[in-house]
Design an enzyme around this catalytic site. Structure first.
Site, mmCIF file in Angstrom:
data_model
loop_
_atom_site.group_PDB
_atom_site.id
_atom_site.type_symbol
_atom_site.label_atom_id
_atom_site.label_comp_id
_atom_site.label_asym_id
_atom_site.label_seq_id
_atom_site.Cartn_x
_atom_site.Cartn_y
_atom_site.Cartn_z
ATOM 1 N N ARG A 49 44.903 -29.791 48.334
ATOM 2 C CA ARG A 49 43.443 -29.659 48.189
ATOM 3 C C ARG A 49 42.989 -29.945 46.756
ATOM 4 O O ARG A 49 41.835 -30.301 46.515
ATOM 5 C CB ARG A 49 42.965 -28.267 48.617
ATOM 6 C CG ARG A 49 41.448 -28.251 48.845
ATOM 7 C CD ARG A 49 40.880 -26.864 49.119
ATOM 8 N NE ARG A 49 40.768 -26.074 47.923
ATOM 9 C CZ ARG A 49 41.359 -24.910 47.704
ATOM 10 N NH1 ARG A 49 42.143 -24.377 48.614
ATOM 11 N NH2 ARG A 49 41.192 -24.258 46.583
ATOM 12 N N TYR A 103 21.628 -46.073 52.636
ATOM 13 C CA TYR A 103 22.230 -45.683 53.921
ATOM 14 C C TYR A 103 21.510 -44.447 54.474
ATOM 15 O O TYR A 103 21.212 -43.510 53.728
ATOM 16 C CB TYR A 103 23.717 -45.413 53.678
ATOM 17 C CG TYR A 103 24.449 -44.785 54.823
ATOM 18 C CD1 TYR A 103 24.507 -45.391 56.071
ATOM 19 C CD2 TYR A 103 25.121 -43.578 54.653
ATOM 20 C CE1 TYR A 103 25.197 -44.810 57.119
ATOM 21 C CE2 TYR A 103 25.825 -42.991 55.692
ATOM 22 C CZ TYR A 103 25.842 -43.610 56.929
ATOM 23 O OH TYR A 103 26.522 -43.029 57.957
ATOM 24 N N ASP A 175 26.288 -46.946 44.642
ATOM 25 C CA ASP A 175 27.123 -47.023 45.840
ATOM 26 C C ASP A 175 27.425 -48.506 46.051
ATOM 27 O O ASP A 175 26.524 -49.302 46.334
ATOM 28 C CB ASP A 175 26.376 -46.432 47.052
ATOM 29 C CG ASP A 175 27.212 -46.475 48.334
ATOM 30 O OD1 ASP A 175 28.086 -47.354 48.448
ATOM 31 O OD2 ASP A 175 26.971 -45.639 49.228
ATOM 32 N N LYS A 200 35.410 -48.277 54.533
ATOM 33 C CA LYS A 200 35.024 -49.675 54.740
ATOM 34 C C LYS A 200 36.049 -50.615 54.090
ATOM 35 O O LYS A 200 37.168 -50.652 54.528
ATOM 36 C CB LYS A 200 33.597 -49.869 54.214
ATOM 37 C CG LYS A 200 32.596 -48.790 54.676
ATOM 38 C CD LYS A 200 32.411 -48.791 56.177
ATOM 39 C CE LYS A 200 31.266 -47.964 56.709
ATOM 40 N NZ LYS A 200 31.260 -46.551 56.582
HETATM 41 C C1 LIG Z 1 26.590 -47.734 52.021
HETATM 42 C C2 LIG Z 1 27.283 -46.553 52.615
HETATM 43 N N1 LIG Z 1 27.552 -45.496 51.842
HETATM 44 C C3 LIG Z 1 28.184 -44.399 52.349
HETATM 45 C C4 LIG Z 1 28.524 -44.316 53.677
HETATM 46 C C5 LIG Z 1 29.197 -43.079 54.204
HETATM 47 O O1 LIG Z 1 30.564 -43.336 54.372
HETATM 48 P P1 LIG Z 1 31.514 -42.497 55.367
HETATM 49 O O2 LIG Z 1 31.146 -42.859 56.758
HETATM 50 O O3 LIG Z 1 32.890 -42.909 54.947
HETATM 51 O O4 LIG Z 1 31.265 -41.050 55.075
HETATM 52 C C6 LIG Z 1 28.245 -45.391 54.522
HETATM 53 C C7 LIG Z 1 28.602 -45.326 55.962
HETATM 54 O O5 LIG Z 1 28.332 -46.201 56.737
HETATM 55 C C8 LIG Z 1 27.599 -46.544 53.984
HETATM 56 O O6 LIG Z 1 27.282 -47.585 54.757
#
Ligand SMILES: Cc1ncc(COP(=O)(O)O)c(C=O)c1O
Length: 382
Positions: A49, A103, A175, A200
């Site tokens: 952890r 997102y 991001d 991803k």
């Molecule tokens: C641009 C972006 N940031 C963050 C996330 C969140 O990622 P996770 O599904 O791994 O929690 C996503 C999920 O689709 C995303 O498209």
């Protein structure tokens, strides 16, 4: 950490070193929650952890090198990465400026959770660049953007925002999930913190949920502290799979870039598509910025099919190579309708206002042969 080798070599070897004879050529899985302690030692204990399991450490080192960051940390999801990165720089009473083009899950985190914890938020439309400066207040501590946006693939001017953030002593968080460090490295353009959903491109095989944050030693120290108390550490097996997936990151992203460009060019010639959104096309509003900032235009293409939702549904039903599923950036091409996924909470009018009318299809090009993807799409059009 400074990278001494190219991105492909780094994604495979991290910082290459000669191993001892008879030791494994790849990192084994340390599927152990705890590790034996030397008697009487007051050194930090090893506990999964805490993020100091060898699989977690090895993976984070590699990713930090790819982003050109001092340090990085992996956590259990992209959402955990977004939450902890922000909590590392924001306190109750602070103000966050966020891009409007983010997102949906992040938007829910901001509006549903951050506001509840006393963080004020102003959303800015990146198409109105002057509004960033206007939004800055005395208590503004952070700016958050997605470098490449979903699903219309807009490109946000990170260097311009970095300048503003530096002027005001504000942290810039980016991001960069859609770009991956192969196509764009925000820290090289003045950002302070990079967030990625490793679910991803980093993992790239649609079989892991993971996230990462990269930045200065001090920021990652704080993210690590938060991870230890809130608890969203990455499991060793997920870390091992992600490290394995990352070995082909450059190959996969380069192939996805090439496939997306081929699909976008082909789709532009087809009258059935009312619009094709891809930053590699000259017709894209951010093509010039993308050419300046990105090393590759990415693997995602936005397609608006004539005939709205019924046509889109029929189209998707006839695809054989491309899988109808949310998420993106796997070796297998995925297609989804934002009206049913990321943009579901919005009304049809609101979606249309954001350039995402019914009939919008988001295609994440994988690593198949471009010809097969185009044939699959052409077959479904018929
Ligand atoms: C641009 C972006 N940031 C963050 C996330 C969140 O990622 P996770 O599904 O791994 O929690 C996503 C999920 O689709 C995303 O498209």
């Amino acid at each position: 950490m400074t990278r001494r080798h190219g991105l492909s070599t780094t994604a495979i070897h991290g910082r290459p070193r000669r191993g001892a004879d008879w030791t494994p050529a790849v990192t084994p899985i340390y599927q152990s929650s705890t590790f034996r302690n030397p008697m009487g030692s007051d050194e930090e204990v090893l506990y999964t952890r805490y993020g100091n399991n060898p699989n977690q450490v090895e993976l984070a080192r590699k990713y930090a090198l790819l982003e050109g960051a001092e340090r990085a940390i992996f956590v259990a999801s992209g959402m955990a990465a977004t939450a902890l990165a922000h909590l590392a720089v924001l306190r109750p009473g602070d103000h966050l400026i966020s891009s409007l083009w983010i997102y949906g899950g992040t938007r829910v985190l901001f509006d549903g959770e951050f506001i509840r914890h006393g963080i004020e938020i102003t959303y800015v439309d990146p198409d109105r660049p002057r509004d960033w400066r206007k939004a800055v207040r005395k208590n503004t501590r952070a700016i958050f953007v997605e470098a490449l946006t979903n699903p219309v693939m807009r490109v946000v001017n990170v260097p311009l925002l970095a300048k503003l953030a530096q002027e005001h002593g504000i942290a810039l968080l980016v991001d960069s999930t859609f770009a991956s460090p192969i196509n764009f490295r925000p820290l090289e353009h003045g950002a302070d913190i990079v967030i990625t959903s490793a679910t991803k491109y980093l993992n790239g095989h649609s079989d892991v949920i993971a996230g990462a944050v990269a930045g200065s030693g001090a920021v990652i120290e704080e993210v690590t502290r938060l991870m230890r108390v809130w608890g969203p550490s990455i499991d060793p097996h997920a870390a091992w799979l992600t490290e394995r997936g990352m070995k082909t990151l450059a190959l996969r992203v380069e192939r996805a870039n090439t496939n997306a460009m081929a699909v976008a060019k082909w789709a532009s010639t087809r009258p059935e598509f009312l619009a094709v959104h891809y930053p590699g096309l000259r017709s894209h509003p951010d093509h010039a910025l993308a050419a300046r900032l990105l090393d590759g235009y990415g693997g995602l293409v936005g397609l608006i099919l004539e005939g709205g939702a019924p046509a889109a549904q029929k189209f998707v039903q006839h695809l054989k190579v491309i899988t109808h599923a949310p998420s993106l950036a796997g070796v297998e091409s995925l297609i989804s309708e934002p009206r049913l996924t990321s943009h579901k909470p919005l009304t049809a009018e609101q979606r249309a206002g954001q350039g995402v009318p019914d009939g919008f299809l988001r295609l994440s090009c994988g690593c198949e042969d471009a010809e097969d993807l185009i044939n699959d799409l052409a077959g479904a059009l018929q």
